[in-house]
Design an enzyme around this catalytic site. Structure first.
Site, PDB file in Angstrom:
ATOM      1  N   CYS A  50       0.820  -1.210   0.000  1.00 18.69           N
ATOM      2  CA  CYS A  50       0.000   0.000   0.000  1.00 18.69           C
ATOM      3  C   CYS A  50       0.859   1.267   0.000  1.00 18.69           C
ATOM      4  CB  CYS A  50      -0.944   0.006   1.201  1.00 18.69           C
ATOM      5  SG  CYS A  50      -0.120  -0.079   2.790  1.00 18.69           S
ATOM      6  N   GLY A 193     -11.852   5.175   5.754  1.00 14.82           N
ATOM      7  CA  GLY A 193     -10.666   5.918   5.344  1.00 14.82           C
ATOM      8  C   GLY A 193      -9.379   5.157   5.600  1.00 14.82           C
TER       9      GLY A 193
END
Length: 423
Positions: A50, A193
């Site tokens: 990520c 989020g």
């Protein structure tokens, strides 16, 4: 040492860019096969997490692809504009590439230094390359050594024991005080989020399997659930989800609490006094602080966690010089071993060729001097042996001297050409 890495990470590119360049495991396999066809003879490992996307390449000669070529490959694979991508990429060569790999594997180059999942991600990327048959001798050695270096950093320092991010501290330092295990717990994540996603990663690492995601935007809840293996749930089902949850992680951007004392009292009646661990990571807070007064509720806010984060960060920072010293030591050792291996092959081949010539000349000489007794023959053999060693000494010393100060590729190539050494 012809090793090259091209990539971007959390410092060089935004998450929006990294998302467009990221590879799933299947995409990585496909990309490596295409890369192998595009650059035959070039080793490759693709690391995609990520926070970083990195292409490691290696070649026996100078045929390793350039920054522009790797960037072009990434752009074409993902259908992106090369002009937008190229300025965001960095590259390292030779010893610097090896040092970078060791730092990445040891989690010293992470957004959160000491991130314990990084070595596993590096190992997984290497295994995919092995399965795709794109990891050759150099990258085999480099990645296997990188994983050993990561284990050394983990065992000789406390880098990985000092959690410094809010989600990691929340799960490892606080949730662990309430629950010994997470594989039998129901986790409810409110919000979709980055904070929510990072917390889910830590919960997954602790064994959590049953994760439900609730968000006002149903689409974002579905996207996060898809990325993390969770289950999306409609916002309207929040009370029912709270009634069955064991662990709650709340990270919304609401301006007012989404859970008041009065509303929670209605849910509490359905919980049968089961313990509830709540991580309220939102600012402003999602849960009314008064909810913590319930004896079965363990409610922690960002402020509760921040002090532990700062304390851990201070302790971790003390260990960073020791960790970096390990990286430097291992990089020097790797480079020296690889240079020795490269020069050793040439030295062995040179000696073998000259030994063969020596033996052939001795055979011819002894055929002509058949009157020589064994003592005389041995004296001649020793003379030839001393002569051979004296002739070999200068090129060998030059190779060894060059290897001490850098990779002597030019000298290796010159000796191979001069003495017609075969590959």
């Amino acid at each position: 040492m012809n090793v090259h890495v091209v990539g971007c990470n959390h410092r060089s590119a935004s998450i929006a860019v990294r998302e467009r360049l990221a590879f799933s495991t299947e995409q990585a396999r496909t990309a490596l096969r295409e890369f192998r066809d595009r650059f035959p003879g070039v080793e490759a490992v693709l690391l995609s997490t990520c926070n970083r996307i990195e292409f490691y390449t290696a070649a026996e000669t100078d045929s390793s692809p350039s920054l522009e070529q790797v960037a072009g490959f990434l752009a074409r694979f993902h259908g992106q504009d090369l002009k937008e991508i190229l300025p965001l990429l960095y590259e390292y060569h030779g010893d610097a590439a090896i040092r970078h790999l060791f730092s990445v594997a040891s989690s010293l180059d992470s957004m959160v230094v000491g991130e314990p999942q990084i070595p596993f991600q590096v190992k997984q990327a290497y295994q995919v390359a092995v399965e795709s048959q794109t990891a050759g001798p150099l990258l085999h050695t480099a990645f296997q050594t990188a994983l050993k270096v990561a284990r050394r950093v983990a065992s000789e320092t406390t880098i990985q024991q000092r959690r410094v991010s809010i989600p990691s501290v929340a799960v490892s330092d606080f949730a662990r005080q309430i629950f010994e295990r997470f594989d039998d717990k129901r986790v409810l994540v409110i919000g979709a989020g980055e904070m929510a996603e990072e917390t889910i990663r830590y919960l997954r690492a602790e064994g959590a399997g049953d994760i439900t995601i609730v968000n006002r935007s149903a689409e974002r809840a579905k996207e996060l659930a898809h990325r993390t293996g969770g289950r999306p749930l409609a916002w309207e089902a929040l009370p029912q989800a709270l009634a069955t949850a064991d662990v709650v992680v709340s990270t919304t951007g609401a301006e007012e609490p989404i859970m008041t004392v009065q509303r929670f009292a209605e849910i509490e009646a359905l919980r049968d006094q089961r313990p509830l661990f709540i991580l309220d990571l939102a600012v402003p807070r999602d849960f009314d602080p008064a909810i913590a007064d319930r004896p079965e509720v363990y409610l922690y806010s960002v402020d509760d966690l921040r002090e532990v984060c700062e304390r851990n960060r201070a302790e971790r920072d003390k260990e960073l010089p020791k960790a970096r010293k390990i990286i430097d030591e291992e990089t020097l050792r790797f480079a020296a071993d690889w240079r020795h291996r490269a020069t050793g092959a040439v030295i062995q081949q040179l000696r073998a060729d000259w030994e063969s010539i020596k033996e052939e000349e001795l055979r011819r000489l002894f055929q002509r001097l058949s009157q020589l007794d064994e003592r005389g023959r041995e004296e001649v053999r020793q003379s030839f042996h001393r002569l051979l060693n004296k002739l070999l000494h200068p090129p060998m010393e030059s190779l060894r001297d060059e290897a001490r100060h850098g990779f002597p590729q030019a000298l290796l190539d010159a000796l191979s050409k001069l003495f017609q050494l075969k590959d």
